[in-house]
Design an enzyme around this catalytic site. Structure first.
Site, short mmCIF file in Angstrom:
data_model
loop_
_atom_site.label_atom_id
_atom_site.label_comp_id
_atom_site.label_asym_id
_atom_site.label_seq_id
_atom_site.Cartn_x
_atom_site.Cartn_y
_atom_site.Cartn_z
N LYS A 1 45.21 34.57 27.38
CA LYS A 1 45.80 35.66 28.17
C LYS A 1 45.91 36.88 27.25
CE LYS A 1 46.26 32.16 30.84
NZ LYS A 1 47.47 31.37 30.96
N GLY B 1 43.89 36.22 40.84
CA GLY B 1 44.08 35.72 42.20
C GLY B 1 43.11 36.38 43.18
N LYS B 2 42.50 35.58 44.02
CA LYS B 2 41.44 36.09 44.91
C LYS B 2 41.95 37.09 45.93
CE LYS B 2 41.92 32.01 47.88
NZ LYS B 2 41.25 30.80 48.42
N SER B 3 43.28 37.21 46.08
CA SER B 3 43.84 38.17 47.04
C SER B 3 44.52 39.35 46.35
CB SER B 3 44.85 37.45 47.94
OG SER B 3 45.92 36.90 47.18
N HIS C 1 41.55 29.68 28.62
CA HIS C 1 42.98 29.79 28.94
C HIS C 1 43.67 30.95 28.25
CE1 HIS C 1 47.16 27.92 29.34
NE2 HIS C 1 46.69 27.96 30.57
N LEU D 1 42.86 33.14 32.70
CA LEU D 1 42.27 31.97 33.35
C LEU D 1 41.60 32.38 34.65
CD1 LEU D 1 41.87 28.90 33.68
CD2 LEU D 1 44.17 28.80 34.66
N TYR D 2 42.30 33.20 35.43
CA TYR D 2 41.75 33.67 36.70
C TYR D 2 42.53 34.88 37.18
CZ TYR D 2 45.86 31.68 39.00
OH TYR D 2 47.15 31.41 39.38
N ASP E 1 43.27 50.46 25.56
CA ASP E 1 43.11 51.36 24.42
C ASP E 1 43.61 50.68 23.15
OD1 ASP E 1 41.92 53.24 26.03
OD2 ASP E 1 43.71 54.48 26.26
#
Length: 568
Positions: free
Chosen positions: A230, A142-144, A228, A139-140, A235
Site C-alpha cells: 500500500k 474497489g470496482k465502484s 499487497h 491490492l485493489y 510528487d
C-alpha cells in the site's frame, strides 16, 4: 469487502472450504498430481542472477547517527545519559543499519492521520494538488469507486504534465471479469489520457502457473500470493498505510495512516513501485466484454511468470535484491533539512519472499531484531503495543513477543463483532471464531509464561457488523516505548499482517520509524491511545464463557486449511 485483509490462507480457503472439498473429492488424481508437481518445484534451488538495478543514484551525504551505546561502568551522570532516548536506541539502530536502507529526516515531516474519512479526504487532496506524478500501489481499487476515478481524471485533465501509475494485484483486480472489475474500472484512464501519461499494471504471482493456474478456482487461487503493498505517492509525499482503496476503507474500516513529506523517502518507494511494475502485466483498454486486455510488455524486466516462472524469479532477484539492500539501494539526497535537525530515521522495509532466491527480504529480520533487543534486561521498563486486525502472527513473532523484558504490553485485535465475516452465511461465518481460538491460545501462552501482569489482550469493537453505524478493524503495526519516555520511539507502519503468509507469499512494504523527536512521539502515543478507545481487555475467563467457546466445525476447518496448504 477486502477478502485479503485476513492475513493468511485461512482467509481465502475458509470462505470457500466447500469448493475445496468438492475439488478434492471429485478429482483425487488431479490433486495428487498437483501435490507431486508442487513438491518437485519446491525442491528446486534457483540461482540468483544478481545485478544492480538500473536506477539513477545520487550519492547521499553522511548522516551521522547520534545514538551512544550505554556502558556498564559509567558514572551516575553517564548512566543517566545511557538511559536517555538516544542511548537506549543505539542497540536497535546499529543492527538496523545493516538490515535495511534508511533516511534521516526531522520528525515534523511525518503526520499521523486518525480516521478513514481523514485518510480519504487527504488522499483526494493530494491527488488534486499533485503536479508531476501520482503512483498508487494497492491490492485493489474497489470496482465502484467512481468518485476516486473522477478525482484522478480531473487532476490529469487540469495538469498536462501530471503522470499516473497504478499497481494492483492481477488475481484480485480481474477476479470478476468479464463482469465489472478493478481492471475494467481503470482501463478507461489509459484510453482517455494515453499510455504516455497513465500506466496500469497488475502483478501476478509466479507461484500460480500451469496445472494450478488452470484448475484452482478464483478466490482460492489468491492463496498462492498477492501484490499487497500500500504505497500512495504524490510528487514528494507518500502515505504509508494498510488500507486498500475502496469504500469501507474510506468510511468505516479502521486502519493506520502515516503521511511522509520527504522527497527522498517518496523517491525510494517510487523506485520500488516502478520495479514491481516492470515485473507485472499491463492493462490496456479493449472492446472485449471484459473491457480490458492484460498484456506482458516485451520491455519488462523478466519473462512472464506464466511462461517461465523460474527465470522470472531469477530476473526478479537480480532487480529487487539491490533495491532493498542497505549496501546497494539507490538513495537520493534531496532533503533540505539541516543535518543537525534530522532526529528521525526511517527504514524502508520490504518482504518479497516469492520474488527473491535467496530470500533477502528485510521486514522479518528487522522486526526480529527489535523484539530480540527488547529481551535485554536494560529494557525491562520499556513497553510495546502490537496490533493485527486478524490475530495470526507468525509463530516466530509470537515467541519473540512473549520473550521480551518489556512491561505494560498490549495486543489489540478485532472483536468477533468487528470482523467483516461476523454472521456471514456459509463457511466464511466460521472466521470470527477461528481468530477467537488463535487469540485464546495466545492468552493461554501468556499465562503459562507467567506474563499476565505484563501483557494483555484487548479486543476492538465499534458496534456490531451488520447493524447501522458499525465499523470493522484492519489496523496493524508495532509501537515501542523506551524507559522514561512518554511516547513510542519506534513504530512500524505499512501493509504487512505479520503472518506466515506475509513472510512467504505476498509482496509487502513498510516503514520503520526510529525517532528522538518529542512531537512525533506524542503523535504516536496519541495513535496508540485512540486505537484503544474502543477496546476492552479479554482474559482466560472471558474465553472460557459459553458464548466464546469454539465449536468442532472451526477446529476441523483449521485442520483442512493446514492439510491443503494454509499458513495458520
Amino acid at each position: 469487502m477486502d477478502y485479503q485483509a485476513i492475513s493468511s490462507l485461512i482467509f481465502t480457503l475458509f470462505r470457500t472450504a466447500a469448493d475445496i472439498t468438492t475439488f478434492l473429492l471429485s478429482s483425487p488424481q488431479r490433486f495428487s498430481a498437483m501435490l507431486t508437481r508442487t513438491a518437485s518445484r519446491c525442491s528446486t534451488k534457483l540461482r540468483a542472477a544478481l545485478r544492480q538495478p538500473s536506477l539513477r543514484v545520487a550519492k547521499q551525504p553522511p548522516q551521522c547517527r547520534r545514538f551512544s551505546m550505554p556502558t556498564a561502568n559509567a558514572t551516575p551522570g553517564a548512566q543517566s545519559a545511557a538511559t536517555s532516548s538516544a542511548g537506549m536506541l543505539s542497540p536497535f539502530v546499529s543492527e538496523l543499519d545493516k538490515i535495511a536502507p534508511s533516511f534521516r529526516i526531522n520528525g515534523s515531516q511525518i503526520r499521523v492521520l486518525q480516521s478513514p474519512t481523514e485518510f480519504y479526504e487527504t488522499l483526494k487532496d493530494k491527488i488534486r494538488n499533485a503536479e508531476r506524478r501520482i503512483f498508487l500501489s494497492t491490492l485493489y481499487i474497489g470496482k465502484s469507486e467512481k468518485e476516486l476515478i473522477t478525482t484522478l481524471q480531473e487532476a490529469l485533465r487540469s495538469k498536462p504534465n501530471l503522470k499516473l501509475s497504478i499497481l494492483t494485484d492481477a488475481l484480485r483486480g480481474t477476479r470478476e471479469a468479464p463482469d465489472p472489475s478493478c481492471a475494467s474500472l481503470l482501463a478507461p484512464l489509459v484510453e482517455e489520457f494515453g499510455p504516455d501519461r497513465v500506466e496500469i499494471r497488475m502483478y501476478h504471482t509466479p507461484n500460480l502457473t500451469g496445472f494450478r493456474k488452470k484448475h484452482i478456482p478464483k478466490r482460492i487461487n489468491e492463496g498462492w500470493g498477492l501484490q499487497h503493498m500500500k504505497l500512495y505517492g504524490f510528487d514528494d509525499e507518500i502515505m504509508m498505510t494498510g488500507a486498500n482503496l475502496s469504500n469501507d476503507y474510506f468510511t468505516d474500516r479502521q486502519d493506520r495512516y502515516h503521511l511522509f513529506s520527504s522527497r527522498d523517502i517518496t523517491e525510494y518507494f517510487s523506485n520500488l513501485h516502478d520495479a514491481v511494475s516492470s515485473l507485472s502485466f499491463r492493462i490496456d483498454p479493449s472492446d472485449a466484454p471484459s473491457g480490458f486486455n492484460m498484456v506482458w510488455p516485451k520491455n519488462n524486466a523478466a519473462p512472464s511468470p506464466l511462461e517461465d516462472h523460474k527465470q522470472f524469479v531469477r530476473e526478479s532477484t537480480g532487480l529487487l535484491a539491490g533495491l532493498i539492500s542497505p549496501k546497494t539501494a539507490p538513495l537520493t539526497a534531496n532533503d533540505s533539512t539541516p543535518l543537525e535537525k534530522r532526529d528521525t530515521s526511517v527504514y524502508m522495509l520490504a518482504q518479497f519472499s516469492q520474488l527473491l532466491s535467496p530470500d533477502t527480504s528485510t521486514e522479518l529480520p528487522a522486526i526480529t531484531h527489535i523484539l530480540n533487543t527488547l529481551a535485554a534486561p536494560q529494557y525491562s521498563r520499556s513497553s510495546w503495543t502490537f496490533t493485527a486486525g486478524y490475530f495470526n502472527p507468525a509463530p516466530s513473532l509470537t515467541k519473540l513477543l512473549l520473550s521480551t523484558a518489556s512491561q505494560n504490553n498490549t495486543v489489540i485485535t478485532a472483536s468477533p463483532y468487528a470482523n467483516g465475516f461476523y454472521k456471514s452465511p456459509g463457511v466464511s461465518g466460521l472466521l470470527p471464531d477461528a481468530y477467537t481460538l488463535l487469540a485464546r491460545r495466545f492468552v493461554r501462552a501468556v499465562h503459562e509464561k507467567k506474563l499476565d501482569s505484563s501483557t494483555v489482550m484487548k479486543e476492538w469493537r465499534k458496534g456490531t457488523v451488520g447493524e447501522p453505524g458499525a465499523w470493522t478493524y484492519h489496523a496493524k503495526g508495532l509501537w515501542v516505548t523506551l524507559p522514561d519516555n512518554n511516547g513510542p520511539s519506534i513504530s512500524l507502519i505499512g501493509s504487512s499482517n505479520y503472518t506466515k503468509r506475509s513472510y512467504s507469499l505476498d509482496l509487502e512494504a513498510n516503514a520503520l520509524i526510529v525517532t528522538e523527536n518529542e512531537s512525533l512521539k506524542k503523535q504516536l502515543a496519541n495513535e496508540q491511545n485512540w486505537l484503544q478507545e474502543n477496546t476492552t481487555v479479554v482474559t482466560r475467563e472471558d474465553y472460557a464463557k459459553t458464548e466464546r467457546r469454539v465449536g468442532l466445525k472451526v477446529r476441523i476447518a483449521m485442520l483442512i486449511v493446514r492439510l491443503v496448504g494454509g499458513a495458520l
